[in-house]
Design a protein around this motif. Structure first.
Motif, PDB file in Angstrom:
ATOM      1  N   GLU A  70      -8.118   0.026  -3.937  1.00  0.00           N
ATOM      2  CA  GLU A  70      -8.120   0.691  -4.880  1.00  0.00           C
ATOM      3  C   GLU A  70      -6.595   1.500  -5.085  1.00  0.00           C
ATOM      4  O   GLU A  70      -6.158   1.819  -5.984  1.00  0.00           O
ATOM      5  N   SER A  71      -6.157   1.537  -4.011  1.00  0.00           N
ATOM      6  CA  SER A  71      -4.811   2.003  -3.944  1.00  0.00           C
ATOM      7  C   SER A  71      -3.741   1.200  -4.786  1.00  0.00           C
ATOM      8  O   SER A  71      -2.725   1.797  -5.084  1.00  0.00           O
ATOM      9  N   VAL A  72      -3.890   0.044  -4.527  1.00  0.00           N
ATOM     10  CA  VAL A  72      -2.999  -0.996  -5.337  1.00  0.00           C
ATOM     11  C   VAL A  72      -3.723  -1.532  -6.513  1.00  0.00           C
ATOM     12  O   VAL A  72      -2.988  -2.411  -7.174  1.00  0.00           O
ATOM     13  N   LEU A  73      -4.735  -0.963  -7.098  1.00  0.00           N
ATOM     14  CA  LEU A  73      -5.479  -1.260  -8.453  1.00  0.00           C
ATOM     15  C   LEU A  73      -5.699  -2.707  -8.206  1.00  0.00           C
ATOM     16  O   LEU A  73      -5.495  -3.535  -9.226  1.00  0.00           O
ATOM     17  N   ALA A  74      -6.302  -3.289  -7.335  1.00  0.00           N
ATOM     18  CA  ALA A  74      -6.518  -4.822  -7.154  1.00  0.00           C
ATOM     19  C   ALA A  74      -7.680  -5.151  -8.109  1.00  0.00           C
ATOM     20  O   ALA A  74      -8.340  -4.267  -8.235  1.00  0.00           O
ATOM     21  N   ASN A  75      -7.706  -6.493  -8.450  1.00  0.00           N
ATOM     22  CA  ASN A  75      -8.762  -6.878  -9.609  1.00  0.00           C
ATOM     23  C   ASN A  75     -10.007  -6.842  -8.830  1.00  0.00           C
ATOM     24  O   ASN A  75     -10.198  -6.926  -7.646  1.00  0.00           O
ATOM     25  N   GLU A  76     -11.208  -7.284  -9.668  1.00  0.00           N
ATOM     26  CA  GLU A  76     -12.512  -7.403  -9.187  1.00  0.00           C
ATOM     27  C   GLU A  76     -12.713  -8.633  -8.130  1.00  0.00           C
ATOM     28  O   GLU A  76     -13.440  -8.341  -7.014  1.00  0.00           O
ATOM     29  N   LEU A  80       0.758  -1.210  -0.071  1.00  0.00           N
ATOM     30  CA  LEU A  80      -0.075  -0.014  -0.015  1.00  0.00           C
ATOM     31  C   LEU A  80       0.850   1.013   0.112  1.00  0.00           C
ATOM     32  O   LEU A  80       1.816   1.536   0.846  1.00  0.00           O
ATOM     33  N   PRO A  81       0.508   1.996  -0.990  1.00  0.00           N
ATOM     34  CA  PRO A  81       1.362   3.514  -0.782  1.00  0.00           C
ATOM     35  C   PRO A  81       0.836   4.248   0.424  1.00  0.00           C
ATOM     36  O   PRO A  81      -0.115   3.947   1.242  1.00  0.00           O
ATOM     37  N   SER A  82       1.673   5.198   0.814  1.00  0.00           N
ATOM     38  CA  SER A  82       1.803   5.806   2.074  1.00  0.00           C
ATOM     39  C   SER A  82       0.382   6.706   2.140  1.00  0.00           C
ATOM     40  O   SER A  82      -0.026   6.992   3.132  1.00  0.00           O
ATOM     41  N   SER A  83      -0.063   7.145   0.977  1.00  0.00           N
ATOM     42  CA  SER A  83      -1.316   8.059   0.862  1.00  0.00           C
ATOM     43  C   SER A  83      -2.447   7.228   0.812  1.00  0.00           C
ATOM     44  O   SER A  83      -3.427   7.921   0.403  1.00  0.00           O
ATOM     45  N   TRP A  84      -2.656   5.912   1.118  1.00  0.00           N
ATOM     46  CA  TRP A  84      -3.905   5.196   0.698  1.00  0.00           C
ATOM     47  C   TRP A  84      -4.882   5.508   1.457  1.00  0.00           C
ATOM     48  O   TRP A  84      -6.092   5.515   1.125  1.00  0.00           O
ATOM     49  N   GLU A  85      -4.648   5.923   2.736  1.00  0.00           N
ATOM     50  CA  GLU A  85      -5.921   6.532   3.822  1.00  0.00           C
ATOM     51  C   GLU A  85      -6.544   7.502   3.426  1.00  0.00           C
ATOM     52  O   GLU A  85      -7.738   7.867   3.840  1.00  0.00           O
TER      53      GLU A  85
END
Length: 360
Positions: free
Chosen positions: A230-236, A173-178
Motif C-alpha cells: 500500500e505504501s508504494v501504491l502497488a497494483n492489484e 518503500l518510504p521510511s514511514s511504511w511500517e
C-alpha cells in the motif's frame, strides 16, 4: 514485471521469499539485478552443497566455553548492516540442511551471530520433479517464506537479449511504511474472525505442505506485505501475488474478495466526526471498521483522537454491537498514555471488562 515488483517490496519489507521456477528461467540473474537496483550487498550460498554446520555454526572452544562460529558470508552481511542472503537451489538441500535453515530464515541467526534486521533472506527452488536429487520442502521451512512463482516473459527475454538486461522502476518503500502494519493486522484479524477455519490449514499432502498455506505466521507476513504494498501504491496483481505467496491461492481469493466487499470508510473521517457515524448491521464489516478506527487512533494518539475513538465505541455498543466494541475497547485501553484521561461516560459501558483485564 509484477513478480519483480512483488519481490522488491518483500525484500524491503524484510519478509523471507522463496522463488519457484524451472531451471534456466532467470531467477538467480533477476535476484542479482534486484539486489543491485536496491543497493543491497548480496551473498549467494548454494544450499545444496552445504552442511548443516554452515548454517548452525561450527563449534569453537573459547575462554567462555563453546561458541557456534558462523561462516564468512554471515560476518560480511553483519558488517554491512543490510543486504540479501540468497540461498540458491534450496529444494536440493537435504532434510538435515533444511532443519538447520529454520532459524536462519525466521530469526536471521547464523550460528551465534544475529544478522541485522535489514538483511532479507531470499531463496530459489526448482520443482522437485525438475531438480537433480530434489526434495519437497518441509512444512516448517516452507511456512517461513512468501512463495513467488517465476513465469517466463518471452518479450522481456527478447528485449533483454537485444538491448541488455536491467530492471528499472523498482518500488522503494518510504521510511514511514511500517506505520500502517497495525492497521493491516487489524484487517487480517477481522477476516480470520469471520473465517476462523482459515487461521491454520496445514496441507496433508507433502508436496502442498512445501508451498504456501495459512498459519498465524503467514497471516502476520501477509499483514506486513499489505502495508508495504500500500505504501508504494502497488497494483492489484502485485498485492494478490504477495498475499497468495504467504497464505496460498485459496485463502488469498477468499481474503481479497472479502476485502473488496467490505467497502470500508476512511477511519480518519470517522475520528473527525464520531458523533455522526453509524455502524453497518453486517457483523464482519462492523468489526473491521471498529478495529481500523482503533488502529488509526492508536497510531497517532492525542487527547482529541483518544476521546473520539471512545465515542465511536460507545455508539457501537448502544446500537447492539457491544461484543464487537468490547474487543476494540481492550486494544484502545491498552494503548492509553499517562496524560490521557478516561472519558467516563463512554468508558462506563466497558468498565467491568477493562477492570477484569487490569486496564482500569
Amino acid at each position: 514485471m509484477s513478480t519483480n515488483c512483488a519481490l522488491a517490496i518483500a525484500i524491503q519489507a524484510g519478509v523471507p521469499i522463496l522463488t519457484w521456477g524451472p531451471p534456466g528461467v532467470g531467477k538467480t540473474a533477476s535476484i542479482t539485478m534486484l539486489a543491485d537496483g536496491l543497493a543491497l550487498p548480496l551473498e549467494v550460498v548454494l544450499a545444496s552443497i552445504r552442511e548443516p554446520s554452515d548454517f548452525s555454526g561450527l563449534p569453537v572452544i573459547g575462554e567462555e566455553g563453546v561458541r557456534m562460529e558462523p561462516p564468512a558470508w554471515a560476518h560480511r552481511l553483519a558488517r554491512a548492516g543490510k543486504g540479501v542472503l540468497f540461498l540458491d537451489e534450496i529444494s536440493t538441500a537435504p532434510p538435515a540442511v533444511q532443519s538447520a535453515l529454520l532459524r536462519v530464515v525466521l530469526d536471521r541467526v547464523v550460528g551465534d551471530l544475529a544478522l541485522p534486521n535489514r538483511v532479507t533472506v531470499v531463496a530459489s527452488a526448482n520443482p522437485p520433479e525438475q531438480a537433480v536429487g530434489g526434495w519437497d520442502l518441509s512444512a516448517p521451512l516452507a511456512n517461513r517464506f512468501c512463495h513467488l512463482f517465476w513465469s517466463l516473459d518471452t518479450q522481456g527475454w527478447v528485449d533483454g537479449m537485444i538491448g541488455g538486461w536491467s530492471i528499472s522502476d523498482l518500488p522503494h518503500l518510504p521510511s514511514s511504511w511500517e506505520n500502517s502494519i497495525r492497521e493491516k493486522e487489524m484487517l487480517v484479524a477481522a477476516f480470520v474472525r469471520h473465517r476462523p477455519h482459515l487461521l491454520l490449514q496445514v496441507p496433508k499432502d507433502e508436496g502442498q505442505a512445501g508451498k504456501a498455506w495459512p498459519s498465524p505466521r503467514s497471516w502476520s507476513m501477509t499483514a506486513r506485505l499489505l502495508a508495504a504494498a500500500e505504501s508504494v501504491l502497488a497494483n492489484e496483481d502485485v498485492v494478490a501475488t504477495l498475499t497468495a505467496g504467504c497464505i496460498g491461492e485459496g485463502a488469498c481469493l477468499e481474503f481479497l474478495a472479502w476485502c473488496r466487499d467490505l467497502d470500508l470508510p476512511d477511519p480518519e473521517d470517522i475520528l473527525a466526526n464520531p458523533t455522526y457515524f453509524r455502524l453497518p448491521d453486517r457483523g464482519d464489516q462492523a468489526f473491521a471498521i471498529l478495529v481500523s478506527v482503533i488502529a488509526a487512533a492508536v497510531g497517532r494518539l492525542t487527547e482529541e483522537r483518544w476521546s473520539a475513538a471512545w465515542r465511536v465505541l460507545a455508539q457501537a455498543s448502544e446500537h447492539g454491537k457491544r461484543d464487537i466494541a468490547a474487543v476494540a475497547a481492550k486494544r484502545l485501553a491498552a494503548a492509553r498514555k499517562p496524560e490521557l484521561s478516561l472519558p467516563l461516560k463512554e468508558v462506563q459501558e466497558f468498565a467491568p471488562l477493562l477492570q477484569k483485564g487490569g486496564l482500569m
